[in-house]
Motif scaffolding. Sequence first.
Motif, PDB file in Angstrom:
ATOM      1  N   VAL A 213       6.161 -11.766  -8.056  1.00 59.19           N
ATOM      2  CA  VAL A 213       5.324 -10.934  -8.921  1.00 59.19           C
ATOM      3  C   VAL A 213       4.501 -11.816  -9.855  1.00 59.19           C
ATOM      4  O   VAL A 213       3.294 -11.581 -10.044  1.00 59.19           O
ATOM      5  N   ILE A 214       5.116 -12.842 -10.422  1.00 54.49           N
ATOM      6  CA  ILE A 214       4.396 -13.744 -11.320  1.00 54.49           C
ATOM      7  C   ILE A 214       3.239 -14.418 -10.588  1.00 54.49           C
ATOM      8  O   ILE A 214       2.113 -14.494 -11.108  1.00 54.49           O
ATOM      9  N   VAL A 215       3.480 -14.902  -9.388  1.00 55.91           N
ATOM     10  CA  VAL A 215       2.441 -15.585  -8.618  1.00 55.91           C
ATOM     11  C   VAL A 215       1.306 -14.624  -8.270  1.00 55.91           C
ATOM     12  O   VAL A 215       0.122 -14.972  -8.393  1.00 55.91           O
ATOM     13  N   VAL A 216       1.632 -13.408  -7.844  1.00 57.13           N
ATOM     14  CA  VAL A 216       0.601 -12.441  -7.476  1.00 57.13           C
ATOM     15  C   VAL A 216      -0.239 -12.055  -8.696  1.00 57.13           C
ATOM     16  O   VAL A 216      -1.478 -12.035  -8.628  1.00 57.13           O
ATOM     17  N   VAL A 217       0.401 -11.776  -9.820  1.00 57.01           N
ATOM     18  CA  VAL A 217      -0.329 -11.392 -11.029  1.00 57.01           C
ATOM     19  C   VAL A 217      -1.208 -12.548 -11.505  1.00 57.01           C
ATOM     20  O   VAL A 217      -2.388 -12.349 -11.836  1.00 57.01           O
ATOM     21  N   PHE A 218      -0.677 -13.753 -11.528  1.00 52.13           N
ATOM     22  CA  PHE A 218      -1.456 -14.906 -11.961  1.00 52.13           C
ATOM     23  C   PHE A 218      -2.634 -15.144 -11.028  1.00 52.13           C
ATOM     24  O   PHE A 218      -3.741 -15.468 -11.480  1.00 52.13           O
ATOM     25  N   SER A 219      -2.443 -14.961  -9.726  1.00 46.30           N
ATOM     26  CA  SER A 219      -3.525 -15.129  -8.754  1.00 46.30           C
ATOM     27  C   SER A 219      -4.622 -14.104  -8.988  1.00 46.30           C
ATOM     28  O   SER A 219      -5.817 -14.429  -8.893  1.00 46.30           O
ATOM     29  N   ILE A 220      -4.248 -12.869  -9.287  1.00 52.84           N
ATOM     30  CA  ILE A 220      -5.243 -11.830  -9.567  1.00 52.84           C
ATOM     31  C   ILE A 220      -6.020 -12.167 -10.836  1.00 52.84           C
ATOM     32  O   ILE A 220      -7.250 -12.038 -10.876  1.00 52.84           O
ATOM     33  N   ILE A 221      -5.323 -12.630 -11.878  1.00 55.26           N
ATOM     34  CA  ILE A 221      -5.988 -12.980 -13.133  1.00 55.26           C
ATOM     35  C   ILE A 221      -6.976 -14.121 -12.910  1.00 55.26           C
ATOM     36  O   ILE A 221      -8.127 -14.060 -13.369  1.00 55.26           O
ATOM     37  N   ILE A 222      -6.574 -15.162 -12.208  1.00 57.89           N
ATOM     38  CA  ILE A 222      -7.461 -16.293 -11.939  1.00 57.89           C
ATOM     39  C   ILE A 222      -8.648 -15.848 -11.087  1.00 57.89           C
ATOM     40  O   ILE A 222      -9.789 -16.268 -11.327  1.00 57.89           O
ATOM     41  N   SER A 223      -8.400 -14.992 -10.101  1.00 63.79           N
ATOM     42  CA  SER A 223      -9.489 -14.490  -9.252  1.00 63.79           C
ATOM     43  C   SER A 223     -10.501 -13.707 -10.073  1.00 63.79           C
ATOM     44  O   SER A 223     -11.716 -13.863  -9.889  1.00 63.79           O
ATOM     45  N   LEU A 224     -10.022 -12.858 -10.979  1.00 62.47           N
ATOM     46  CA  LEU A 224     -10.933 -12.088 -11.825  1.00 62.47           C
ATOM     47  C   LEU A 224     -11.720 -12.998 -12.758  1.00 62.47           C
ATOM     48  O   LEU A 224     -12.924 -12.779 -12.989  1.00 62.47           O
ATOM     49  N   PHE A 225     -11.083 -14.039 -13.278  1.00 66.51           N
ATOM     50  CA  PHE A 225     -11.781 -14.988 -14.143  1.00 66.51           C
ATOM     51  C   PHE A 225     -12.891 -15.708 -13.376  1.00 66.51           C
ATOM     52  O   PHE A 225     -14.027 -15.805 -13.851  1.00 66.51           O
ATOM     53  N   ILE A 226     -12.570 -16.194 -12.181  1.00 63.64           N
ATOM     54  CA  ILE A 226     -13.572 -16.885 -11.371  1.00 63.64           C
ATOM     55  C   ILE A 226     -14.700 -15.936 -10.987  1.00 63.64           C
ATOM     56  O   ILE A 226     -15.882 -16.307 -11.013  1.00 63.64           O
ATOM     57  N   PHE A 227     -14.363 -14.701 -10.652  1.00 64.55           N
ATOM     58  CA  PHE A 227     -15.387 -13.705 -10.330  1.00 64.55           C
ATOM     59  C   PHE A 227     -16.303 -13.472 -11.530  1.00 64.55           C
ATOM     60  O   PHE A 227     -17.528 -13.414 -11.393  1.00 64.55           O
ATOM     61  N   GLY A 228     -15.727 -13.348 -12.722  1.00 65.43           N
ATOM     62  CA  GLY A 228     -16.530 -13.127 -13.924  1.00 65.43           C
ATOM     63  C   GLY A 228     -17.448 -14.298 -14.222  1.00 65.43           C
ATOM     64  O   GLY A 228     -18.625 -14.105 -14.549  1.00 65.43           O
ATOM     65  N   VAL A 229     -16.944 -15.507 -14.108  1.00 65.19           N
ATOM     66  CA  VAL A 229     -17.773 -16.692 -14.348  1.00 65.19           C
ATOM     67  C   VAL A 229     -18.890 -16.762 -13.310  1.00 65.19           C
ATOM     68  O   VAL A 229     -20.034 -17.073 -13.644  1.00 65.19           O
ATOM     69  N   ASP A 230     -18.577 -16.474 -12.062  1.00 68.70           N
ATOM     70  CA  ASP A 230     -19.585 -16.483 -11.004  1.00 68.70           C
ATOM     71  C   ASP A 230     -20.679 -15.453 -11.275  1.00 68.70           C
ATOM     72  O   ASP A 230     -21.870 -15.739 -11.113  1.00 68.70           O
ATOM     73  N   GLN A 231     -20.282 -14.255 -11.691  1.00 72.45           N
ATOM     74  CA  GLN A 231     -21.267 -13.232 -12.004  1.00 72.45           C
ATOM     75  C   GLN A 231     -22.140 -13.644 -13.181  1.00 72.45           C
ATOM     76  O   GLN A 231     -23.351 -13.418 -13.180  1.00 72.45           O
ATOM     77  N   LEU A 232     -21.538 -14.249 -14.191  1.00 74.31           N
ATOM     78  CA  LEU A 232     -22.280 -14.713 -15.349  1.00 74.31           C
ATOM     79  C   LEU A 232     -23.298 -15.768 -14.953  1.00 74.31           C
ATOM     80  O   LEU A 232     -24.479 -15.687 -15.328  1.00 74.31           O
TER      81      LEU A 232
END
Length: 60
Positions: free
Chosen positions: A31-50
């Motif tokens: 669960v920790i790995v999946v949640v952390f992976s989702i958070i990092i993915s959302l961060f990278i997506f946000g930076v890419d969109q910016l």
Amino acid sequence: MSKITNFFDGVVSEFKKVSWPTQKELIDNTVIVVVFSIIISLFIFGVDQLYSTILEAIYN
């Protein structure tokens, strides 16, 4: 043939020394790995969109 037998005997003895996680530990860590992976993915997506928005504004 004796080298192969010795190798597999060594593998079996090393596997007996391994401290295997319990099912609860395994689920918690998964669960920790999946949640952390989702958070990092959302961060990278946000930076890419910016960056895409900024570069699009510069080029237009």
